[in-house]
Design a protein around this motif. Structure first.
Motif, short mmCIF file in Angstrom:
data_model
loop_
_atom_site.label_atom_id
_atom_site.label_comp_id
_atom_site.label_asym_id
_atom_site.label_seq_id
_atom_site.Cartn_x
_atom_site.Cartn_y
_atom_site.Cartn_z
N MET A 1 0.84 -1.19 0.00
CA MET A 1 0.00 0.00 0.00
C MET A 1 0.88 1.25 0.00
N ARG A 2 0.50 2.22 -0.77
CA ARG A 2 1.25 3.47 -0.90
C ARG A 2 0.83 4.44 0.20
N HIS A 3 1.80 5.07 0.83
CA HIS A 3 1.57 6.10 1.84
C HIS A 3 2.26 7.38 1.38
N GLU A 4 1.56 8.48 1.46
CA GLU A 4 2.11 9.77 1.06
C GLU A 4 2.36 10.58 2.32
N LEU A 5 3.60 10.99 2.53
CA LEU A 5 3.96 11.85 3.66
C LEU A 5 4.24 13.25 3.13
N TYR A 6 3.78 14.25 3.86
CA TYR A 6 3.98 15.64 3.47
C TYR A 6 4.97 16.28 4.43
N PHE A 7 5.88 17.07 3.86
CA PHE A 7 6.92 17.70 4.65
C PHE A 7 6.96 19.19 4.37
N LEU A 8 7.10 19.97 5.44
CA LEU A 8 7.29 21.41 5.32
C LEU A 8 8.74 21.71 5.65
N ILE A 9 9.43 22.34 4.70
CA ILE A 9 10.83 22.73 4.89
C ILE A 9 10.85 24.24 5.11
N GLU A 10 11.50 24.65 6.20
CA GLU A 10 11.59 26.06 6.58
C GLU A 10 13.03 26.43 6.85
N PRO A 11 13.43 27.66 6.56
CA PRO A 11 14.79 28.09 6.89
C PRO A 11 14.95 28.24 8.41
N THR A 12 16.16 27.98 8.90
CA THR A 12 16.45 28.18 10.32
C THR A 12 16.69 29.67 10.57
N GLU A 13 16.76 30.05 11.83
CA GLU A 13 17.10 31.43 12.18
C GLU A 13 18.48 31.79 11.64
N THR A 14 19.40 30.84 11.71
CA THR A 14 20.75 31.05 11.17
C THR A 14 20.68 31.38 9.68
N ALA A 15 19.87 30.64 8.94
CA ALA A 15 19.72 30.89 7.51
C ALA A 15 19.13 32.28 7.26
N ARG A 16 18.10 32.63 8.01
CA ARG A 16 17.47 33.95 7.82
C ARG A 16 18.47 35.08 8.09
N ARG A 17 19.36 34.85 9.04
CA ARG A 17 20.36 35.87 9.38
C ARG A 17 21.52 35.88 8.37
N ASP A 18 22.02 34.68 8.00
CA ASP A 18 23.27 34.60 7.23
C ASP A 18 23.12 34.63 5.71
N PHE A 19 22.07 34.03 5.16
CA PHE A 19 21.97 33.97 3.70
C PHE A 19 21.98 35.36 3.05
N PRO A 20 21.25 36.34 3.60
CA PRO A 20 21.31 37.66 2.96
C PRO A 20 22.71 38.28 2.98
N LEU A 21 23.55 37.86 3.91
CA LEU A 21 24.92 38.37 3.98
C LEU A 21 25.88 37.58 3.09
N ARG A 22 25.57 36.33 2.84
CA ARG A 22 26.47 35.44 2.10
C ARG A 22 26.15 35.35 0.61
N ALA A 23 24.92 35.62 0.24
CA ALA A 23 24.48 35.41 -1.15
C ALA A 23 23.83 36.68 -1.69
N ASN A 24 23.77 36.78 -3.01
CA ASN A 24 23.08 37.93 -3.60
C ASN A 24 21.59 37.81 -3.26
N PRO A 25 20.86 38.91 -3.34
CA PRO A 25 19.45 38.90 -2.91
C PRO A 25 18.57 37.85 -3.58
N ASP A 26 18.76 37.62 -4.88
CA ASP A 26 17.93 36.62 -5.58
C ASP A 26 18.19 35.22 -5.05
N VAL A 27 19.45 34.88 -4.87
CA VAL A 27 19.80 33.56 -4.35
C VAL A 27 19.32 33.41 -2.91
N ALA A 28 19.54 34.43 -2.10
CA ALA A 28 19.10 34.38 -0.69
C ALA A 28 17.60 34.16 -0.61
N THR A 29 16.84 34.85 -1.46
CA THR A 29 15.38 34.69 -1.46
C THR A 29 15.00 33.26 -1.79
#
Length: 148
Positions: A1-29
């Protein structure tokens, strides 16, 4: 029998803080976007929620590495701290939650709204408000109206 699991992926606080500093705005978004995804598994003692979550982590990280600005090894090391596809790299930048769909698709919830359609306030969106107005009226309302 097939089972479908759903997952929500969210950025961590570290990601929210660091990505805008490490990557250009389009990539960070792109790296900071939330993602709802699913993974199927079949009745097997080898694959369950834990295994599906691990697979989704690896798949998500690989997907992020496809974006210009993170696809090269040097840029991945600068932005993600590593050019490896690993659970550890995923866990530094994102979280994952398994979501249970007890109700099924929202289309299966129509009867709940129909029962309370007379109590629905307009949303201000013409398409949605028209859809609500076209829903059938609850039986009691129609019976009361037909006796008049």
């Amino acid at each position: 029998m097939r089972h479908e699991l759903y997952f929500l992926i969210e950025p961590t606080e570290t990601a929210r803080r660091d990505f805008p500093l490490r990557a250009n705005p389009d990539v960070a978004t792109k790296l900071l976007d939330y993602l709802l995804t699913s993974r199927a598994h079949y009745n097997s003692y080898l694959w369950g929620e834990k295994e599906c979550a691990l697979a989704v982590k690896l798949l998500h990280l690989a997907r992020m590495r496809e974006y210009d600005g993170v696809s090269e090894s040097e840029s991945a090391i600068r932005i993600l701290g590593s050019d490896r596809i690993s659970v550890e790299v995923f866990d530094k930048w994102w979280t994952i939650r398994c979501l249970w769909m007890e109700e099924g698709p929202s289309e299966q919830m129509h009867d709940f709204l129909v029962a309370l359609v007379d109590s629905v306030d307009p949303t201000g969106n013409d398409a949605v408000d028209e859809w609500v107005q076209e829903l059938p009226k609850p039986r009691q309302s129609r019976q009361l109206g037909s006796d008049d």
